[in-house]
Enzyme design. Structure first.
Site: not given
Ligand code: UGA
Length: 429
Positions: A252, A259
């Site tokens: 992406g 976080c």
């Molecule tokens: C993240 C972690 O996934 C949680 O386990 C953790 O507890 C949390 O941070 C925290 O430290 O409180 P979060 O920030 O809510 O959770 O969101 P994610 O779903 O992990 O996504 C983070 C970013 O990565 C987003 O911008 C998403 O679009 C991106 N992403 C995620 C990708 O670009 N590719 C992926 O395959 C997955």
């Protein structure tokens, strides 16, 4: 048990509500009167799936207050306040410290203080030393218990946790934490006990590893583009190896949110302060910074002069399911477009109110995709909301004279888009 949770943001509120759901009585404390007023009226100050339902269901076990005297009215006190990023990348611990000072001021009974906020390695030990240094008569047990919830699925993440991490070497405190989490442990969630520093590191290492996985696949996607491979097929093929796993391999425009950006930088800062060069995580951060401007760079390659050109941005939140814009890659793209004097038109199903606070009338806001893209020169897709993924793509052709769609989240089928006369660009293939 009687619990107090300090902080009613994502971490604190989700902790409070889920502990109430498993039968505990919970005081939720915040310094923000507005938040507490909303919660007293049964309204959630954060946009989080199922929060309203659980607030209502557990209203008799939840008490919302700004009164610190409740610090005396509990066996266990959770600190779930923010640890935002300082300018140098380090974690700002002032809110955590303030709560500790208030515990000393208002608390007079023995207490287990659980640090849920993400804090640099060694902070729990420092807090323990601080309490000891105050000469308090009551005993305070400091326990590290990091959270692993994701915004948008936070409540479900707690009920289906992969593990509960407890950092403590005190038997009494460990047994109390076991009792607190009994329903979760009985449902099969592993309960792991370790020293406090290791517990703090589990959180940083986990987030840094996940961020690294994302930067890794983004780099592979850039190479796939050069070599003519399709990164979606590559990620699919890799994911079948369960040592690699198929999660967090979605290419992406880089990770955002409250976080990953903050925690990766804080870990590098901590390493630097200890004269260690954390090379992989540092590269993860720099790859992510480059990836954030990927869509803009594709656009610049197609339309060099963006002055006064109408450009649509679809999706501004850092991921679907949240109204959070913190460190969202969309902001970088909006800034770059404004620097080029483009006319920026934006759609997002829930993020526009927060966006207005940042950009005022320098950009235009719309409540539908069709309105946003009408007569635009190009569309940049920044968040994979269902509304965007399932949008009738033939409308791009109908509503734009020369439809250019640059999809930073690979929402559509490339062949279908091209077959429909859309000049379509996606990530990695
Ligand atoms: C993240 C972690 O996934 C949680 O386990 C953790 O507890 C949390 O941070 C925290 O430290 O409180 P979060 O920030 O809510 O959770 O969101 P994610 O779903 O992990 O996504 C983070 C970013 O990565 C987003 O911008 C998403 O679009 C991106 N992403 C995620 C990708 O670009 N590719 C992926 O395959 C997955």
């Amino acid at each position: 048990m009687k619990i107090t949770v300090v902080g009613t943001g994502y971490v604190g509120l989700v902790t409070g509500v889920t502990l109430a759901e498993i039968g505990h009585y919970v005081n939720c404390v915040d310094i923000d009167n507005n938040k507490i007023d909303m919660l007293k009226r049964g309204l959630s100050p954060i946009y989080e799936k199922d929060m309203d339902y659980y607030l209502k269901k557990n209203k008799d076990r939840l008490n919302f207050t700004t009164d610190y005297s409740v610090y005396n009215d509990c066996e266990i006190l959770f600190i779930g306040v923010g640890t935002p990023e300082n300018e140098d990348g380090s974690a700002n611990l002032s809110y955590v410290k303030r709560v500790c000072e208030d515990i000393v001021k208002y608390g007079s009974k023995d207490l287990i203080v659980v640090i849920k906020s993400t804090v640099p390695i060694g902070t729990n030990d420092e807090i323990d030393s601080y309490f000891k240094s105050t000469g308090l008569r009551s005993k305070i047990y400091v326990v590290s218990n990091p959270e692993f919830l994701s915004q948008g699925t936070a409540i479900n993440d707690v009920f289906n946790s992969k593990r509960i991490i407890i950092g403590s070497n005190d038997d009494y405190a460990i047994q109390k934490m076991k009792k607190l989490y009994e329903p979760f442990i009985e449902s099969g969630i592993p309960f792991l006990v370790m020293d406090r520093k290791s517990s703090e590191m589990v959180k940083y290492a986990s987030n840094s590893f996940l961020a690294t996985k994302i930067s890794f696949i983004n780099e592979i996607s850039n190479l796939c583009e050069v070599l003519g491979a399709d990164v979606n097929s590559v990620a699919l093929g890799m994911g079948y190896d369960d040592r690699i796993g198929n999660k967090f391999l979605k290419p992406g425009i880089g990770y955002g949110g409250s976080c990953f950006p903050k925690d990766t930088k804080a870990l590098v800062d901590l390493a630097n302060k200890n004269n260690y060069n954390l090379e992989i995580v540092s590269s993860t951060i720099s790859v992510n910074e480059k990836q954030k401007r990927k869509c803009f760079d594709i656009l610049k390659g197609l339309i060099n002069d963006l002055n006064n050109k109408d450009i649509a941005i679809l999706g501004v939140t850092f991921k679907p399911g949240t109204d959070d814009l913190r460190d969202s890659p969309s902001l970088k793209n909006i800034d770059l477009l404004l620097d080029e004097s483009a006319n920026v038109r934006v759609y997002d199903p829930v993020g526009l109110e927060n966006l207005k606070k940042m950009y005022g009338d320098t950009i235009k806001y719309f409540n539908s995709i069709s309105e946003t893209i009408k007569n635009c020169e190009a569309v940049l897709i920044m968040t994979e909301w269902d509304e965007i993924k399932y949008y009738n793509y033939s409308c791009y052709k109908k509503l734009m004279s020369n439809p250019i769609v640059i999809d930073g989240r690979n929402c559509y089928n490339k062949k279908e888009m091209k077959d429909n006369g859309i000049d379509y660009y996606c990530i990695g293939g």
